[in-house]
Design a protein around this motif. Structure first.
Motif, short mmCIF file in Angstrom:
data_model
loop_
_atom_site.label_atom_id
_atom_site.label_comp_id
_atom_site.label_asym_id
_atom_site.label_seq_id
_atom_site.Cartn_x
_atom_site.Cartn_y
_atom_site.Cartn_z
N LEU A 2 0.76 -1.22 -0.10
CA LEU A 2 0.15 -0.14 0.09
C LEU A 2 0.86 1.21 -0.05
CD1 LEU A 2 -2.76 1.28 0.42
CD2 LEU A 2 -2.45 0.92 2.76
N SER A 3 1.11 1.97 -1.05
CA SER A 3 1.74 3.04 -1.33
C SER A 3 1.05 4.43 -1.27
CB SER A 3 2.63 2.92 -2.57
OG SER A 3 3.44 3.87 -2.65
N LEU A 4 1.14 5.17 -0.08
CA LEU A 4 0.24 6.31 -0.01
C LEU A 4 0.87 7.42 -0.35
CD1 LEU A 4 -0.62 5.77 3.85
CD2 LEU A 4 -1.96 5.24 1.89
N PRO A 5 0.23 8.31 -1.20
CA PRO A 5 0.91 9.41 -1.83
C PRO A 5 0.87 10.57 -0.76
CG PRO A 5 -1.35 9.07 -2.76
CD PRO A 5 -1.02 7.79 -2.06
N MET A 6 -0.09 10.59 0.01
CA MET A 6 -0.34 11.49 1.14
C MET A 6 0.64 11.21 2.31
SD MET A 6 -2.57 8.96 1.19
CE MET A 6 -4.10 9.62 -0.01
N ASN A 7 0.88 12.42 2.97
CA ASN A 7 1.85 12.23 4.27
C ASN A 7 0.77 11.98 5.28
OD1 ASN A 7 0.86 14.83 4.85
ND2 ASN A 7 2.79 15.76 4.01
N ARG A 8 1.51 12.03 6.53
CA ARG A 8 0.57 11.66 7.97
C ARG A 8 -0.13 12.74 8.14
NH1 ARG A 8 3.95 7.62 11.66
NH2 ARG A 8 4.43 6.05 10.07
#
Length: 224
Positions: free
Chosen positions: A168-174
């Motif tokens: 799962l590669s998230l483009p958004m940060n935390r």
């Protein structure tokens, strides 16, 4: 910074989701937006409809106290900018370098035949309804779940939309995740650490945006 990826000639693509929305071929222009570039602003006229070609877009509202509430994330293939009013209720900006197709809103609803126009309007209404359903689900998530349940629900949503080759590669940060879930940055980080400690997930890569979900069944138990 906004960059047009082609010359001024409009693009026509039979596979474009905007064409499917319109029910006929529409003229689409393609633009590239650098990370953090605004695509449209709150209260601006709804002149265009958009589709993410690559990258990711966040739709958000700045609250009176200066906080940011992210309402939705749009990923490749998603259509956005559809409103049931003449102006946008939220702002949209590129999360990472993002390529977006856009077409004049009237291109979608002005078919050559009356039946075509009716079909296009029905398609737009269905998309508006889908957006409203997402907003209702998001409202329940914000109001009724604990922090770890919110993070679990977010990961399940992203797993359906983003996972490839088991990662799962998230483009958004935390910070984006926190503003989407109505939590603090520290609370999101703590919830992710708790899920890691329970062997639900693990991180890979230096950015810690790539997640391997080790136990989806256990993750689903948190999303009641």
């Amino acid at each position: 910074m906004l960059v047009r990826t082609q010359d001024n000639a409009p693009q026509r693509s039979g596979s474009s989701g905007l064409n499917a929305l319109a029910g006929h071929a529409v003229s689409c222009s393609e633009f590239k937006y650098q990370r953090g570039t605004e695509i449209f602003g709150d209260a601006e006229p709804v002149d265009y409809l958009y589709q993410v070609n690559s990258g990711a877009v966040r739709c958000y509202k700045l609250l009176a106290d200066g906080r940011r509430q992210i309402m939705a994330f749009y990923l490749p293939g998603d259509i956005f900018g559809v409103e049931n009013s003449a102006v946008h209720r939220f702002s949209a900006e590129a999360i990472v370098e993002t390529t977006v197709r856009l077409t004049d809103r009237q291109n979608v609803v002005d078919g050559e035949e009356e039946d075509g126009r009716a079909a296009a309007i029905n398609n737009v209404l269905r998309l508006v309804t889908s957006n409203l359903q997402h907003a209702e689900t998001h409202m329940l998530l914000l109001g009724r779940k604990t922090a770890i349940e919110k993070v679990a629900a977010f990961l399940i949503e992203m797993d359906v939309r983003l996972s490839a080759a088991g990662v799962l590669s998230l483009p958004m940060n935390r910070r984006d995740v926190a503003d989407y879930l109505g939590l603090s940055l520290e609370t999101v980080s703590r919830a992710l650490s708790q899920l890691k400690d329970r062997d639900v997930l693990t991180f890979t890569g230096q950015s810690r945006r790539q997640i391997i979900l080790r136990d989806r069944a256990k993750l689903a138990e948190f999303d009641h």
